[in-house]
Design a protein around this motif. Structure first.
Motif, PDB file in Angstrom:
ATOM      1  N   THR A  45       0.847  -1.205   0.000  1.00 19.80           N
ATOM      2  CA  THR A  45       0.000   0.000   0.000  1.00 19.80           C
ATOM      3  C   THR A  45       0.876   1.248   0.000  1.00 19.80           C
ATOM      4  O   THR A  45       2.052   1.196   0.375  1.00 19.80           O
ATOM      5  CB  THR A  45      -0.910   0.037   1.242  1.00 19.80           C
ATOM      6  OG1 THR A  45      -0.073   0.115   2.393  1.00 19.80           O
ATOM      7  CG2 THR A  45      -1.825  -1.165   1.317  1.00 19.80           C
ATOM      8  N   HIS A  46       0.251   2.343  -0.378  1.00 18.35           N
ATOM      9  CA  HIS A  46       0.977   3.623  -0.354  1.00 18.35           C
ATOM     10  C   HIS A  46       1.523   3.867   1.041  1.00 18.35           C
ATOM     11  O   HIS A  46       2.687   4.239   1.221  1.00 18.35           O
ATOM     12  CB  HIS A  46       0.046   4.778  -0.737  1.00 18.35           C
ATOM     13  CG  HIS A  46      -0.444   4.691  -2.146  1.00 18.35           C
ATOM     14  ND1 HIS A  46      -1.736   4.927  -2.502  1.00 18.35           N
ATOM     15  CD2 HIS A  46       0.214   4.379  -3.294  1.00 18.35           C
ATOM     16  CE1 HIS A  46      -1.870   4.781  -3.807  1.00 18.35           C
ATOM     17  NE2 HIS A  46      -0.696   4.434  -4.311  1.00 18.35           N
ATOM     18  N   GLN A  62       1.242  10.952  -3.442  1.00 14.78           N
ATOM     19  CA  GLN A  62       1.481  11.286  -4.847  1.00 14.78           C
ATOM     20  C   GLN A  62       2.961  11.327  -5.199  1.00 14.78           C
ATOM     21  O   GLN A  62       3.336  11.140  -6.348  1.00 14.78           O
ATOM     22  CB  GLN A  62       0.866  12.646  -5.163  1.00 14.78           C
ATOM     23  CG  GLN A  62      -0.626  12.713  -4.951  1.00 14.78           C
ATOM     24  CD  GLN A  62      -1.356  11.646  -5.718  1.00 14.78           C
ATOM     25  OE1 GLN A  62      -0.931  11.277  -6.803  1.00 14.78           O
ATOM     26  NE2 GLN A  62      -2.418  11.103  -5.166  1.00 14.78           N
ATOM     27  N   ARG A  65       4.377   8.488  -7.122  1.00 20.16           N
ATOM     28  CA  ARG A  65       4.107   8.356  -8.555  1.00 20.16           C
ATOM     29  C   ARG A  65       5.332   8.762  -9.392  1.00 20.16           C
ATOM     30  O   ARG A  65       5.667   8.126 -10.375  1.00 20.16           O
ATOM     31  CB  ARG A  65       2.916   9.229  -8.920  1.00 20.16           C
ATOM     32  CG  ARG A  65       1.948   8.502  -9.829  1.00 20.16           C
ATOM     33  CD  ARG A  65       0.951   9.453 -10.410  1.00 20.16           C
ATOM     34  NE  ARG A  65      -0.195   9.629  -9.542  1.00 20.16           N
ATOM     35  CZ  ARG A  65      -0.961  10.733  -9.576  1.00 20.16           C
ATOM     36  NH1 ARG A  65      -0.666  11.715 -10.381  1.00 20.16           N
ATOM     37  NH2 ARG A  65      -2.003  10.836  -8.793  1.00 20.16           N
ATOM     38  N   THR A  87       0.467  -1.118 -10.994  1.00 19.10           N
ATOM     39  CA  THR A  87      -0.231  -0.144 -10.138  1.00 19.10           C
ATOM     40  C   THR A  87      -1.607  -0.694  -9.807  1.00 19.10           C
ATOM     41  O   THR A  87      -2.332  -1.135 -10.701  1.00 19.10           O
ATOM     42  CB  THR A  87      -0.387   1.200 -10.880  1.00 19.10           C
ATOM     43  OG1 THR A  87       0.915   1.659 -11.212  1.00 19.10           O
ATOM     44  CG2 THR A  87      -1.074   2.245 -10.015  1.00 19.10           C
ATOM     45  N   PRO A  89      -4.841   0.759  -8.625  1.00 19.56           N
ATOM     46  CA  PRO A  89      -5.340   2.123  -8.432  1.00 19.56           C
ATOM     47  C   PRO A  89      -5.890   2.374  -7.035  1.00 19.56           C
ATOM     48  O   PRO A  89      -6.602   1.545  -6.480  1.00 19.56           O
ATOM     49  CB  PRO A  89      -6.433   2.261  -9.491  1.00 19.56           C
ATOM     50  CG  PRO A  89      -6.078   1.245 -10.519  1.00 19.56           C
ATOM     51  CD  PRO A  89      -5.419   0.105  -9.801  1.00 19.56           C
ATOM     52  N   LYS A  90      -5.522   3.497  -6.493  1.00 22.44           N
ATOM     53  CA  LYS A  90      -5.932   4.000  -5.182  1.00 22.44           C
ATOM     54  C   LYS A  90      -5.431   3.143  -4.016  1.00 22.44           C
ATOM     55  O   LYS A  90      -5.737   3.403  -2.859  1.00 22.44           O
ATOM     56  CB  LYS A  90      -7.461   4.135  -5.090  1.00 22.44           C
ATOM     57  CG  LYS A  90      -8.038   5.125  -6.087  1.00 22.44           C
ATOM     58  CD  LYS A  90      -9.213   5.848  -5.491  1.00 22.44           C
ATOM     59  CE  LYS A  90      -9.829   6.808  -6.490  1.00 22.44           C
ATOM     60  NZ  LYS A  90      -9.038   7.963  -6.794  1.00 22.44           N
ATOM     61  N   ARG A  91      -4.717   2.060  -4.313  1.00 21.40           N
ATOM     62  CA  ARG A  91      -4.258   1.223  -3.201  1.00 21.40           C
ATOM     63  C   ARG A  91      -2.739   1.176  -3.092  1.00 21.40           C
ATOM     64  O   ARG A  91      -2.169   1.444  -2.055  1.00 21.40           O
ATOM     65  CB  ARG A  91      -4.822  -0.189  -3.349  1.00 21.40           C
ATOM     66  CG  ARG A  91      -6.326  -0.220  -3.049  1.00 21.40           C
ATOM     67  CD  ARG A  91      -6.851  -1.600  -2.992  1.00 21.40           C
ATOM     68  NE  ARG A  91      -6.783  -2.243  -4.306  1.00 21.40           N
ATOM     69  CZ  ARG A  91      -6.825  -3.543  -4.488  1.00 21.40           C
ATOM     70  NH1 ARG A  91      -6.906  -4.365  -3.462  1.00 21.40           N
ATOM     71  NH2 ARG A  91      -6.771  -4.058  -5.704  1.00 21.40           N
ATOM     72  N   ASP A 472      -0.584  16.692  -6.013  1.00 23.27           N
ATOM     73  CA  ASP A 472      -1.574  15.985  -5.211  1.00 23.27           C
ATOM     74  C   ASP A 472      -2.885  16.755  -5.230  1.00 23.27           C
ATOM     75  O   ASP A 472      -2.893  17.966  -5.419  1.00 23.27           O
ATOM     76  CB  ASP A 472      -1.067  15.894  -3.765  1.00 23.27           C
ATOM     77  CG  ASP A 472      -1.918  14.937  -2.960  1.00 23.27           C
ATOM     78  OD1 ASP A 472      -2.626  14.121  -3.574  1.00 23.27           O
ATOM     79  OD2 ASP A 472      -1.870  15.017  -1.723  1.00 23.27           O
TER      80      ASP A 472
END
Ligand SMILES: Nc1ncnc2c1ncn2[C@@H]1O[C@H](COP(=O)(O)OP(=O)(O)OP(=O)(O)O)[C@@H](O)[C@H]1O
Ligand SMILES: [Mg+2]
Length: 619
Positions: A45-46, A62, A65, A87, A89-91, A472
């Motif tokens: 996760t991020h 962000q 990225r 990637t 997405p969002k996770r 961001d």
């Protein structure tokens, strides 16, 4: 060593290999790749990645990225059909390639030789650049004129490389070499200052007689400008004429007929238009000539509007010049520089990692750090007479709380050279640590965010030590750009330059802006707010924010983290006045008991409490 497809990740030397080619990644992208490769086949996760990479700092996801974009470029990966980094997405991200553990690099003899950067003539880790220069020198020998720009940050090793290249060309081609140094401030006072210096050197060199003769017949005005020969009495009318660049070009070409001639111009960022025009003319002339202009300039000191940038771009476009942009040294090269300086193969454990981390591969900083460690007795020789091996005598210093004076003296003039408005922007940015969003800088300076963004963009284009790091979306739906200090030492110097009260004011404004931006979601940024309130000396708000952060951690079942935050809250509550302290301490104690109870209940092996102090901004 971890292997995936044709790549090998050498974690001890912090570099990437593709087949036989070494790919040097800057420390942060390397750390991202390492984390992914060491955790293949699962969602990262991020938050997990950010915690692993910036354990002590709040950083917006962000930022990742940008690093992923860079890594994909290096790996040749396509995000639409990923072979390496997928990637989600969002996770977060997942490293999808198969990873094989091939053991320590030392276990394979082949790796040892690959991991040792070559040392050419005292220059470490610049093999590719010297090979390129050798190829250009071969073309020069065939009459193809050359213009070469060696660029990079201050202290990256431009002069060292150019000197080695000149020695190489003297040995290969018996070239005549002369050097003109551009000097800050002089360009406005004296036209062609560096050119005149180079001509004086030429006249004093082995080919001096011939140089004087040729100048006298083709470019007498230039000769006159150098000062007359003592025995020369007649005043030639031609020598009274203005110095025509075309005459000098022809004279230099004549001089380069027999033997190659290398004109070095150092630090062209300080050159004036006349010098640049001469270089431009020499580069663009079509007649064959064994003439090379080898020029250095510090990319840091060169603004986008500097005429040198336009000249170089135009020459690049017309294939009339070559550019060697010097990157920081890899960790292996830093180790080698250290071994050479200390004259011992085996270094004290951890020395290379410490120096590499803080110098980020800049040789000037490597040497300054080493001198600091020696002068402050962190490193000492053993043996009664002090002639034995170098050993570590004390834990290496915490660079977060003070940059060694020598390094500060190197960095400070670069900052002082910037216009005051830009200095203020960078100082404000330094309050946010390594990664800084434009909105925070705008909050500190109480200025418009768009204007600050534009100013930061300009700085990032111009300065080597500031990069754009992505953008961001803020909770209010607006977009904000992020930037990062490429070099932690610059951030430290900028931070320490400010008075304690100015820093405190800035931290306070950031904390308050965070509260406004994340109104209703303060939990997400409570830790960050606490850090700024604490650095601002607002103990009450700092303890409140820490307790909010602890509650948030508790909800996430991160009980050990909650306990750690509360313990820190308890420690700083000592700064409150007696009455407030007693109430708050009691409340924190009961919250702490709850957190500890929850830890036991969850039967988690209690993590040893991490040292949290390092996380808090030194004031
Ligand atoms: N590749 C290298 N191997 C070993 N030492 C190096 C290397 N590059 C530079 N150095 C040493 O680091 C120091 C700084 O290098 P140098 O003066 O060449 O940097 P520079 O880029 O020319 O700096 P400036 O921007 O100030 O002109 C010097 O002492 C130099 O000898
Ligand atoms: Mg130099």
């Amino acid at each position: 060593m971890k292997q995936f497809e044709s790549f090998r990740l050498d974690t001890s030397n912090e570099c990437l290999w593709q087949n036989k080619a070494q790919i040097n990644l800057p420390p942060k992208p390397f750390a991202v790749l390492r984390y992914l490769v060491e955790n293949p086949g699962r969602l990262i996760t991020h938050d997990e990645l950010l915690d692993a990479l910036w354990p002590e700092t709040y950083v917006q996801p962000q930022v990742l990225r940008t690093y992923m974009l860079d890594l994909r470029k290096v790996l040749g990966d396509d995000p639409a059909r990923p072979r390496f980094i997928q990637t989600l997405p969002k996770r977060g991200y997942c490293f999808v390639a198969l990873v094989a553990d091939t053991g320590a690099p030392e276990s394979g003899a082949a790796y040892i030789s690959e991991a040792q950067p070559a040392v050419f003539d005292g220059v470490v880790g610049r093999e590719q650049e010297l090979i390129r220069l050798k190829t250009l020198a071969q073309a020069l020998a065939c009459g193809q004129r050359q213009t070469v720009f060696v660029t990079g940050a201050t202290g990256i090793g431009k002069t060292a490389l150019v000197e080695a290249a000149c020695r190489q060309m003297i040995a290969m081609l018996s070239a005549n070499v002369a050097c003109g140094q551009c000097v800050e401030g002089l360009s406005k006072k004296e036209d062609y200052y560096a050119v005149t210096e180079a001509l004086r050197q030429l006249r004093a060199s082995a080919c001096g007689e011939m140089a004087t003769r040729i100048l006298a017949s083709i470019a007498p005005a230039w000769l006159a400008a150098l000062g007359r020969e003592p025995e020369s009495t007649t005043v030639d009318a031609r020598s009274m004429q203005p110095k025509a660049p075309g005459d000098l070009c022809r004279a230099l070409e004549e001089l380069a007929k027999e033997k190659a001639l290398v004109l070095v111009f150092e630090d062209l960022q300080w050159a004036n238009d006349s010098t640049l025009e001469l270089i431009s003319a020499l580069a663009r002339r079509r007649t064959p000539a064994k003439l090379m202009v080898l020029a250095t300039y510090s990319s840091h000191c060169t603004s986008a509007e500097h005429p040198l940038k336009a000249l170089k771009q135009d020459l690049v476009l017309h294939r009339q010049c070559a550019e060697l942009a010097l990157a920081p040294l890899a960790k292996t090269a830093v180790r080698q520089v250290l071994s050479r300086e200390l004259e011992q193969e085996m270094l004290p454990p951890g020395l290379d990692t410490f120096v590499y981390r803080h110098s980020e591969g800049n040789p000037l900083f490597v040497l300054a750090l080493l001198r600091h460690l020696i002068s402050e007795h962190f490193l000492m020789r053993d043996g009664a007479d002090g002639s034995g091996r170098w050993e570590q005598r004390a834990p290496f210093p915490d660079m977060e709380t003070g940059v060694p004076q020598e390094l500060e003296q190197l960095i400070d003039p670069e900052i002082e050279r910037l216009p005051p408005t830009e200095q203020r922007i960078l100082e404000a940015a330094s309050l946010m640590r390594v990664v800084f969003p434009a909105w925070a800088v705008a909050a500190v300076l109480e200025q418009d965010r768009t204007e600050i963004e534009e100013a930061c963009d300009k700085l990032a284009r111009r300065l080597c030590f500031v990069h754009r790091a992505g953008h961001d979306e803020l909770p209010d739906g607006t977009r904000s750009d992020f930037y990062a200090f490429a070099h932690g030492l610059y951030r430290e110097v900028l931070y320490q330059k400010q008075t304690a009260s100015r820093r405190a004011k800035g931290h306070m404004r950031i904390a308050e802006r965070l509260g406004e931006l994340f109104a209703g979601r303060e939990d997400n940024v409570a830790r960050e707010m606490a850090m700024h309130y604490e650095a601002a000396g607002n103990w009450k708000r700092a303890t409140t924010a820490l307790r909010t952060a602890a509650r948030h951690a508790h909800q996430r079942q991160a009980h050990a983290e909650a306990a750690q935050l509360l313990q820190h809250g308890l420690a700083i509550s000592e700064n409150l006045n007696e009455a407030e302290r007693r109430v708050i301490e009691q409340e924190i104690q009961s919250e702490l008991e709850m957190a500890r109870g929850a830890m036991e209940g969850a039967k988690q092996p209690p993590k040893p409490p991490e040292e949290i102090d390092g996380f808090w901004m030194g004031t």
